[in-house]
Enzyme design. Structure first.
Site, mmCIF file in Angstrom:
data_model
loop_
_atom_site.group_PDB
_atom_site.id
_atom_site.type_symbol
_atom_site.label_atom_id
_atom_site.label_comp_id
_atom_site.label_asym_id
_atom_site.label_seq_id
_atom_site.Cartn_x
_atom_site.Cartn_y
_atom_site.Cartn_z
ATOM 1 N N SER A 135 10.891 3.106 4.446
ATOM 2 C CA SER A 135 10.476 2.476 5.704
ATOM 3 C C SER A 135 10.175 0.995 5.527
ATOM 4 C CB SER A 135 9.233 3.186 6.247
ATOM 5 O OG SER A 135 8.174 3.095 5.310
ATOM 6 N N LYS A 136 9.945 0.554 4.290
ATOM 7 C CA LYS A 136 9.578 -0.846 4.040
ATOM 8 C C LYS A 136 10.724 -1.816 4.321
ATOM 9 C CE LYS A 136 5.338 -0.007 2.676
ATOM 10 N NZ LYS A 136 4.171 -0.397 3.472
#
Length: 346
Positions: free
Chosen positions: A47-48
């Site tokens: 998700s980063k």
């Protein structure tokens, strides 16, 4: 998925629009309908990627980042990988201060992506000169033309998820989501996603997942920073020994704590039941679901979305290593080692 028939200019065009996948076997006896937001479909497998692309492009648009600059960041691994990936595409140097708690796999990946990596001791206070926060600050002061992303105190971290993860989940559930369950480290994912979802429907319950050894749950309940809560724990990217200002504590309804051991076993269980090879924090989020179900938090018609932040390949030397699990004392009569499933033919 819509990606399959498209041609893209570079990997950054693949960030976001990750699938929502129904969980079936692991939740078969639970009340409610459970869906995983599978973030390892991002090109950097976490998700980063969302915050790395969003923050760097924002810095470019505002003239803060210029060609030839150096990007500096503190990371437990995933943010660093995403920033290194974006830096390669956009032509920046990348310097990362990494917690020694990060798996060897993650550190090797950062190096492979062209980043200069400083590994800092994990179990020191945030203001210790050896902590990855202080090392990053020092490097920023020393390196000319550097920009310190500082994810832990960067409200753009929240914005990235407000403009992407939140709307995606709302649309994928046709607005029928009743609960969001997400791990909280820097707090950007849960805060930004929750902000968008609560604007659509204030009745959606937002539940944060914290680790034993972290200060976040108690701070949420009392607004007191209690150093006595802090002790070493093994899960990466979950919980904190400081209060990150990228967390909007007012928008989160409650926190639940999970143990290192149960989270590790639940991550392994997800692979065996759902065919999802996910990271340690995904195991923690799923473990929270088990505990919330035991507490009777869900009703049969509820639609619960759980964010699975990254891929299991980053934890081969940890959660998915029988040797590491054994060294932690995580195997017992209930949770046997899986070594017996491998047979060597001579």
């Amino acid at each position: 998925m819509e990606h399959r028939n498209q041609v893209f200019d570079n990997v950054l065009d693949l960030v976001g629009n990750t699938p929502l996948v129904k969980l079936n076997k692991i939740t078969s006896k639970f009340k409610g309908n459970f869906y995983a937001k599978v973030e390892f479909f991002n090109p950097g497998q976490s998700s980063k990627d969302r915050i790395a692309r969003y923050i760097i492009e924002k810095a470019e648009n505002e003239g803060i980042l210029k060609p030839g600059d150096t990007i500096i960041e503190t990371t437990s691994g995933n943010t660093g990988f995403s920033i290194a990936m974006v830096s390669i595409i956009k032509g920046y140097d990348c310097v990362l201060a990494v917690s020694s708690k990060s798996s060897a796999d993650k550190i090797d990946m950062l190096k492979t992506m062209g980043a200069k990596v400083y590994v800092c001791p994990a179990h020191v206070s945030a203001d210790d000169p050896r902590s990855y926060y202080q090392v990053a600050k020092r490097l920023h002061e020393e390196i000319k033309g550097s920009v310190y992303i500082n994810q832990y105190f960067n409200t753009l971290n929240i914005d990235a998820h407000y403009y992407s993860t939140g709307p995606e989940i709302w649309n994928q559930t046709q607005g029928k989501i009743t609960h969001l369950v997400a791990c909280s480290g820097t707090g950007g994912t849960i805060s930004g996603t929750a902000k968008y979802l609560k604007e659509q429907n204030p009745n959606i319950k937002i539940i944060g997942v914290d680790a034993f050894g972290s200060v976040i749950k108690k701070y949420h309940e009392t607004r007191e920073f209690d150093e006595k809560e802090i002790y070493p724990y093994r899960i990466e990217g979950l919980g904190k020994n400081l209060i990150p200002t990228a967390t909007d504590f007012d928008i989160i309804d409650e926190f639940i704590k999970v143990t290192d051991e149960e989270s590790a076993h639940t991550a392994r269980e997800l692979a065996k039941t759902e065919g999802m090879f996910v990271g340690y924090t995904s195991g923690a989020a799923m473990q929270a679901i088990k505990q919330l179900n035991e507490q009777g938090k869900f009703k049969p018609n509820d639609k619960i979305v759980i964010i699975f932040p990254d891929h299991g390949s980053r934890y081969m030397s940890k959660v998915y290593s029988d040797k590491w699990m054994n060294e932690q004392g995580f195997f017992d009569s209930i949770n046997e080692a899986s070594a017996q499933t491998i047979q060597y033919i001579k």
